[in-house]
Design a protein around this motif. Sequence first.
Motif, short mmCIF file in Angstrom:
data_model
loop_
_atom_site.label_atom_id
_atom_site.label_comp_id
_atom_site.label_asym_id
_atom_site.label_seq_id
_atom_site.Cartn_x
_atom_site.Cartn_y
_atom_site.Cartn_z
N GLY A 1 0.82 -1.23 0.00
CA GLY A 1 0.00 0.00 0.00
C GLY A 1 0.84 1.26 0.00
O GLY A 1 1.79 1.42 -0.77
N SER B 1 2.96 2.25 2.15
CA SER B 1 4.36 1.99 2.50
C SER B 1 5.14 1.50 1.28
O SER B 1 6.34 1.77 1.16
CB SER B 1 4.43 0.96 3.62
N VAL C 1 9.30 -1.92 4.89
CA VAL C 1 8.76 -0.59 5.23
C VAL C 1 7.33 -0.83 5.71
O VAL C 1 6.46 -1.22 4.94
CB VAL C 1 8.78 0.36 4.02
N GLN D 1 4.53 0.83 8.60
CA GLN D 1 4.15 1.75 9.66
C GLN D 1 3.85 0.98 10.94
O GLN D 1 4.42 1.25 12.00
CB GLN D 1 2.94 2.56 9.19
N SER D 2 2.94 0.01 10.83
CA SER D 2 2.49 -0.73 12.01
C SER D 2 3.52 -1.74 12.50
O SER D 2 3.54 -2.09 13.68
CB SER D 2 1.19 -1.47 11.68
N GLY D 3 4.31 -2.27 11.57
CA GLY D 3 5.22 -3.37 11.90
C GLY D 3 4.50 -4.69 12.07
O GLY D 3 5.10 -5.66 12.54
N THR E 1 2.04 -5.90 9.47
CA THR E 1 1.39 -6.31 8.23
C THR E 1 1.87 -7.71 7.83
O THR E 1 3.07 -7.93 7.61
CB THR E 1 1.66 -5.28 7.12
N VAL F 1 -7.33 5.59 9.31
CA VAL F 1 -6.94 4.40 8.53
C VAL F 1 -6.06 4.82 7.35
O VAL F 1 -5.10 4.12 7.00
CB VAL F 1 -8.20 3.63 8.06
N ALA F 2 -6.35 5.95 6.75
CA ALA F 2 -5.52 6.42 5.63
C ALA F 2 -4.19 6.94 6.17
O ALA F 2 -4.16 7.85 7.00
CB ALA F 2 -6.26 7.52 4.88
N ALA F 3 -3.11 6.37 5.69
CA ALA F 3 -1.79 6.78 6.15
C ALA F 3 -1.41 8.14 5.55
O ALA F 3 -1.52 8.34 4.34
CB ALA F 3 -0.76 5.73 5.74
N GLN G 1 8.20 8.18 6.60
CA GLN G 1 8.88 7.04 5.97
C GLN G 1 9.82 7.53 4.88
O GLN G 1 10.97 7.08 4.79
CB GLN G 1 7.85 6.08 5.33
N LEU H 1 -4.22 6.26 -4.68
CA LEU H 1 -4.63 5.32 -3.63
C LEU H 1 -5.42 6.04 -2.54
O LEU H 1 -6.50 5.59 -2.12
CB LEU H 1 -3.41 4.63 -3.02
N LYS H 2 -4.88 7.17 -2.10
CA LYS H 2 -5.56 7.93 -1.04
C LYS H 2 -6.93 8.38 -1.52
O LYS H 2 -7.91 8.32 -0.79
CB LYS H 2 -4.69 9.13 -0.65
N VAL I 1 -3.32 -4.80 8.62
CA VAL I 1 -3.84 -5.99 7.92
C VAL I 1 -2.98 -7.19 8.31
O VAL I 1 -1.88 -7.38 7.78
CB VAL I 1 -3.85 -5.78 6.39
C1 F6R Z 1 -3.34 3.34 2.89
C2 F6R Z 1 -2.80 2.49 3.95
C3 F6R Z 1 -2.36 1.10 3.63
C4 F6R Z 1 -1.09 0.72 4.40
C5 F6R Z 1 -0.72 -0.75 4.18
C6 F6R Z 1 0.59 -1.11 4.86
O1 F6R Z 1 -3.65 4.61 3.34
O2 F6R Z 1 -2.70 2.93 5.07
O3 F6R Z 1 -2.16 0.94 2.24
O4 F6R Z 1 -0.06 1.57 3.97
O5 F6R Z 1 -1.75 -1.56 4.67
O6 F6R Z 1 0.54 -0.87 6.24
P1 F6R Z 1 1.84 -0.87 7.13
O7 F6R Z 1 2.66 0.32 6.73
O8 F6R Z 1 1.37 -0.82 8.54
O9 F6R Z 1 2.59 -2.15 6.82
#
Ligand code: F6R
Length: 361
Positions: free
Chosen positions: A57, A59, A101, A103-105, A107, A153-155, A162, A238-239, A358
Motif C-alpha cells: 500500500g 508503504s 517498510v 508503519q504498524s510493523g 502487516t 486508517v488512511a496513512a 517514511q 490510492l488515497k 492488515v
Molecule cells: C493506505 C494504507 C495502507 C497501508 C498498508 C501497509 O492509506 O494505510 O495501504 O499503507 O496496509 O501498512 P503498514 O505500513 O502498517 O505495513
Amino acid sequence: GKGGYDHYMLKEIHEQPTSLRQTLRGRADPATGDIALEDFPPGTFEEISRVQFVACGTSYHAGLVGSHFIGSRGLPAQTFLASEYAVSAPPVDENTLVVGVTQSGETADTLSALRRAEAGGARTLAVTNVVGSTAARECDDAMFIRAGPEIGVAATKTFSSQVVSLSLLGERLVRDVVGRRSDDTQDVLSALADLPDHVQRILDYTKAHRVAKRYRDSDSYFFIGRGSVFPVALEGALKFKEISYEHAEGFAAGELKHGPLALVTPATPVFAVFTGRHDRKTLSNMKEVEARGAPVVAVASETNEEIVQYADDVLTIPDTHPDVAGILANVQLQLLSYHAAAQLDRPIDKPRNLAKSVTVE
Ligand code: F6R
C-alpha cells in the motif's frame, strides 16, 4: 482526541510539521553534511551490495521513492510488493539488505516477505513507526520513523516520515557502499531541514478545498508523475479512492500514451506532479491530455511560470530539491483527497472494507 479537527486524518495531515521535525531530530546536519543514525554508524553497511524494499500500500509507495533515491545514487535497489515477493522469488544473499517498510510493523504480507528474505540469508531491516512491533523484533535491525501514533486508517504523516527516513538511511547506505557522499548530499539535507516549514506553508495557503469542489462531479481522477514522483502519483490515487470511493488511478507520466489515454475525457481531471526535474517531458504529457479536453491540475512550484500558464489549476509547493518535492506534492494531494471525501460526506477515518493494520495474508 481530534484536537478541534473534524477527523483524525485532517489532524494528522496538520501534524506533519511536528512529526517531520521528530523524524529528523539529531539525525542530519546540513551545515556539515553529517548523518547520525542511532544504530547505524558509518561503515554499518559496508558489506551490502544491493537493497530490496518490501512493503504494501502506502508503504510500498514510500519504498518506491526510497529505491529511486538509492538507485539514482549508484547503489542497486528495487522495491517489491510484499504479497508478490514470495512468488516473484528475487535472489538474495548475505550482501543483500532487505528493508521492510511498515508503519504498524504488523502487516502479515510484509512480515512473511521479511521472513523469506531472512531464510535466504539476507540481512533484514525494519523501517517502522512502532517500537516493539513484530517487524522491529524479528529483523536484524530497526529504524524508527518517529511520526507519533496514527489513528486515521488512511496513512498520511507516516508516509512523509517514511520517505524522510528512507532518504537518511539511503544517504548512509550510499556512503558506506559507494564509498563517498553523493554529490548533492548537502542540498538534500538542507531541503529536508526546510521540510517542516515548507509543509506548514502548504497547510496555510492550500487551495485543495476549492480544487476538490471544482472537480467533484467527475467520472474518474488520474494522477501522473515521472521519476521520483511516479510513486507520488500512485499514492495520490490510492488515497483518493480509499477515502472518497471515487475511481482514481496513478500512472507513470510517460505511460499515458501507451493505453490509459483512451480513458481521458473532459470528465477525467488529470493531476500532474512536477518536481523541477524532467518537467519538460511531463509538461508535454500534460498537453496530450489537455488536447483530449481533460482539465489539468498541476502540482508544481509556484515559480514555474510555464506550467502555471498551461494548467487549469495549480496546487503550489515551495521550491526545494527534486527528491524532496514529492513529499510536499503529496501533502497537497492528501488535502485534495480529504476535501473531496469530506464534500461527499464519506466516513473519512474508517473507510468501508478497510482496517488500519492488515494481519492476514
Ligand atoms: C493506505 C494504507 C495502507 C497501508 C498498508 C501497509 O492509506 O494505510 O495501504 O499503507 O496496509 O501498512 P503498514 O505500513 O502498517 O505495513
